[in-house]
Every structure is written in structure tokens, then in C-alpha cells.
Enzyme design. Structure first.
Site, short mmCIF file in Angstrom:
data_model
loop_
_atom_site.label_atom_id
_atom_site.label_comp_id
_atom_site.label_asym_id
_atom_site.label_seq_id
_atom_site.Cartn_x
_atom_site.Cartn_y
_atom_site.Cartn_z
N TYR A 142 0.82 -1.22 0.00
CA TYR A 142 0.00 0.00 0.00
C TYR A 142 0.85 1.27 0.00
O TYR A 142 0.40 2.32 -0.42
CB TYR A 142 -0.90 0.04 1.24
CG TYR A 142 -2.23 -0.64 1.08
CD1 TYR A 142 -2.31 -2.00 0.82
CD2 TYR A 142 -3.42 0.08 1.22
CE1 TYR A 142 -3.54 -2.63 0.69
CE2 TYR A 142 -4.64 -0.55 1.09
CZ TYR A 142 -4.70 -1.90 0.82
OH TYR A 142 -5.91 -2.52 0.70
N LYS A 190 2.90 -15.50 2.55
CA LYS A 190 3.19 -16.22 1.31
C LYS A 190 4.71 -16.44 1.30
O LYS A 190 5.42 -16.00 0.39
CB LYS A 190 2.70 -15.39 0.12
CG LYS A 190 2.70 -16.11 -1.22
CD LYS A 190 1.58 -17.14 -1.34
CE LYS A 190 1.76 -17.94 -2.63
NZ LYS A 190 0.84 -19.07 -2.74
N ASP A 223 -3.17 -18.49 0.48
CA ASP A 223 -4.15 -19.20 -0.35
C ASP A 223 -4.86 -20.27 0.46
O ASP A 223 -6.08 -20.44 0.40
CB ASP A 223 -3.51 -19.77 -1.63
CG ASP A 223 -2.17 -20.46 -1.39
OD1 ASP A 223 -1.65 -20.41 -0.25
OD2 ASP A 223 -1.63 -21.06 -2.34
N ASP A 247 -6.45 -6.95 4.11
CA ASP A 247 -7.57 -6.26 3.46
C ASP A 247 -8.51 -7.30 2.86
O ASP A 247 -9.72 -7.28 3.09
CB ASP A 247 -7.04 -5.33 2.37
CG ASP A 247 -8.16 -4.63 1.63
OD1 ASP A 247 -9.08 -4.14 2.29
OD2 ASP A 247 -8.12 -4.60 0.38
N ASP A 251 -12.31 -8.86 4.63
CA ASP A 251 -13.61 -8.78 3.95
C ASP A 251 -14.23 -10.17 3.85
O ASP A 251 -15.43 -10.35 4.08
CB ASP A 251 -13.45 -8.22 2.53
CG ASP A 251 -13.74 -6.72 2.48
OD1 ASP A 251 -13.39 -6.02 3.46
OD2 ASP A 251 -14.30 -6.24 1.47
#
Ligand code: IPM
Ligand code: MN
Length: 357
Positions: A142, A190, A223, A247, A251
Site C-alpha cells: 500500500y 506467502k 491461499d 484487506d 472482507d
């Protein structure tokens, strides 16, 4: 107690939902003999329209001079479909997070039992879900530099950067949070691909070993985490992750419990803490008095509990929200068709509950 609260209604449904939370905070103040002073600032598209800047200095100064911030939402479709826009509402939110040092975003995902049948997941899978997503909020892709477009415009790039101290401070937030809960932190990353993720694993492992050995630390690739959030969500206690993964996963986690309109969040750092609903500005509903105000009202409860250490005050708001849900005082997102309450009716009901209980 006396507290100054900066209210940043923002865009879309932001003004309507923050109004309900302010109403509820006023009811609590009256009941418990507190004085809350509310001051209002501009942010997002509303601020661009007024002065061309999505996070004006005046707003920043107001925030700095307050005890807590109540934030509505940011975003306007007129910018979403215009990739050439020079200023975007979201820049205001990112600038505010950065300038206020709000590095930890806390998103609790708790199930209201009477809404278990509203989850997109089967009841036996959703049962017992009680997790907190701890998302790093001021680093990663970001904010990393360099970012932008090549001179001829044919390439674009973003950079994901994390430093050791950034990872240390957010991991302490997660371990502390787990200490008061079931004692399990899952680091989502990851690390099989990304160098930043490998730094995260190293740093989080050290903090765990040296400072929080009593906590259980698990690792999960992002994942796989996305999959397990829908196949086995109740296994998560504290989910710790970087900005972008947080983020997306927050959600995803937020809809497990029936509606994104129910979930509050806190962003904390070294200055003034900020409280906001997880959902966005929902522009299609703006001005229609249909949006669910509960996430914002519950964010106000988080403010009372976390920032002002006012446990009883926070509890009565939560009880009021629970009662509203049980008695089917529900907005359109959750109500049976034809039986929806409006935003203001829901806010009024919760205000009434607080004053009468
Ligand atoms: C959020 C939002 C923001 C984010 C946007 C509006 C910039 O989606 O708070 O989760 O991506 O952080
Ligand atoms: Mn988001």
C-alpha cells in the site's frame, strides 16, 4: 469522564451511519454522566469536493487534538471508474492512517447466534466462529516505494516493503490480543514466494520465542488461509497478517457471520485511535436511510472499551445491538422482505434500549 471525539462521516452512507453512532454515544454519556464533545471533519470525496484535498490539514489537526476518532466510510463511484483521476478519496484514508501512525487494524469477527442461519456457510461450519483479524495497516504494498508507471506508460509497478520494527510492533499487538483470548496466533503469509513474508516469519517467530512463549503460533500460506476461512473458520483465534492480505481476508471473514453491516474495527497506533465499520461507503444506499448502522454503533462500543476503558458503557451498547437483532429490529441487509427497519429507526431503537435498561 470528558472526551473529545472527532467524527469523520466521509462519503456514501458514512454521514447516516455515524449519526446513529453519535446518537448512541450521547445516550451513553447521559446515562453514565460522561461528557463527550463531538467535532466534525471532512475526509474523502466530501473533502475533495469542498477543498480539493481528501485529508485536509484542518482535519488532521482536529484528529490529533482529540481522544478518539469515529470514522464512517470513504469512496465515491465517480472516482472508481476514472483511472486518470489525480486525487482519489482513498488517498485521504491512506494519508490519515499514515500520518496518525495507525499501524494496527483490529477486526473482530463474532457471530450473533440468532443470525447463524444468515451466514452463506452451513450452520454447523459457522458455529463457534470467534476470531480477530490483526492487519498491519501502514506498510507493505500500500505504501512501498517506488510505485508508478514507466515513462512510456507501458508498465506499472508497486513495491512491497516491510522493516523488522514494523513487523515486531504489529506482532506484539496480535500476541497480546491472543493472551486475552484462546491463545492462538496464526500468521498468514506467502513465505513460499515472497521475501517480505519470510522476514515476517523470522521476526514473528523471534517475538514469539522471546516474549510470548505461552501462545501457540501457527503459520498458514494465504491461499490456504482463504480456503480454511470458509471450510473451517472456527479454528481461527487471532489471524495476523500484512496489509494487503489483511484487506482481502478481513472482507472474506466479515461476511461469514451474515452481513458485513455488523462488523466494527479499530485502528490503533502511537497517537489517537480510530474506530470504523468494516464496510465501505455503499453509494447505492446513500441518502436512502436503509444502511445498517450496527457496525458503526459497535465501533463506538469498541471506542468506549478500548480507548476509554469504559467496559460497562461498551457492554450496554453490545447488549442493545444483540437485543435489536434478537427482536428483529433489522435493516434491509438482514430483514425478511417487507419487514426492514430504516437506519434511523434502528438507531432510535438502540438509543431507547440504552436509556431504558
Ligand atoms: C479498508 C478499505 C481500504 C483499504 C480502501 C478504501 C483504501 O478497503 O479499509 O479495508 O484497502 O484499506
Ligand atoms: Mn478493505
Amino acid at each position: 469522564m470528558q472526551k473529545v471525539i472527532t467524527v469523520l462521516p466521509g462519503d456514501g452512507i458514512g454521514p447516516e451511519i455515524t449519526e446513529q453512532a453519535v446518537k448512541v454515544l450521547k445516550a451513553v454519556a447521559g446515562k453514565f454522566g460522561h461528557k463527550f464533545i463531538f467535532q466534525y471533519g471532512l475526509i474523502g470525496a466530501a473533502a475533495i469536493d469542498a477543498c480539493g484535498n481528501p485529508y485536509p490539514e484542518e482535519t488532521h489537526n482536529m484528529c490529533i487534538a482529540s481522544d478518539a476518532i469515529l470514522f464512517g466510510a470513504i469512496g465515491d463511484p465517480k472516482y472508481d471508474n476514472d483511472p486518470s483521476a489525480k486525487v482519489r478519496p482513498e488517498q485521504g484514508l491512506l494519508k490519515m492512517r499514515r500520518e496518525l501512525g495507525l499501524f494496527a487494524n483490529i477486526r473482530p469477527v463474532e457471530l450473533f447466534p440468532s443470525l447463524a442461519n444468515r451466514s452463506p456457510l452451513k450452520e454447523e461450519i459457522i458455529k463457534g466462529v470467534d476470531m480477530v483479524v490483526v492487519r498491519e495497516l501502514t506498510g507493505g504494498i500500500y505504501f512501498g516505494e517506488p510505485r508508478g508507471r514507466s515513462e512510456d506508460g507501458s508498465k506499472a509497478y508497486d513495491t512491497c516493503v516491510y522493516s523488522k520494527p514494523e513487523v515486531e510492533r504489529i506482532s506484539r499487538v496480535a500476541f497480546n490480543m491472543a493472551t486475552g483470548r484462546r491463545g492462538v496466533v496464526t500468521l498468514v503469509d506467502k513465505a513460499n514466494v515472497l521475501a517480505t513474508s519470510r522476514l515476517w516469519r523470522e521476526v514473528v517467530t523471534d517475538i514469539h520465542k522471546n516474549e510470548f512463549p505461552q501462545i501457540t503460533l501457527n503459520f498458514l500460506f494465504v491461499d490456504n488461509a482463504a480456503m480454511q476461512l470458509v471450510t473451517n473458520p472456527s479454528k481461527f483465534d487471532v489471524l495476523l497478517t500484512e496489509n494487503m492480505f489483511g484487506d482481502i481476508l478481513s472482507d472474506q471473514a466479515s461476511v461469514l457471520t451474515g452481513s458485513i453491516g455488523l462488523l466494527p474495527s479499530a485502528s490503533i497506533g502511537d497517537k489517537v485511535p480510530l474506530f470504523e465499520p468494516i464496510h465501505g461507503s455503499y453509494p447505492q444506499a446513500a441518502g436512502r436511510n436503509i444502511a445498517n448502522p450496527l457496525a458503526t454503533i459497535l465501533s463506538a462500543a469498541m471506542m468506549l472499551n478500548d480507548a476509554f476503558h469504559a467496559k460497562d458503557e461498551a457492554e450496554i451498547i453490545k447488549n442493545a445491538c444483540r437485543a435489536a437483532i434478537e427482536q428483529k429490529i433489522l435493516t434491509e441487509d438482514l430483514a425478511e422482505s417487507g419487514k426492514a427497519f430504516s437506519t434511523t429507526e434502528t438507531g432510535d431503537w438502540i438509543e431507547g434500549y440504552i436509556l431504558n435498561n
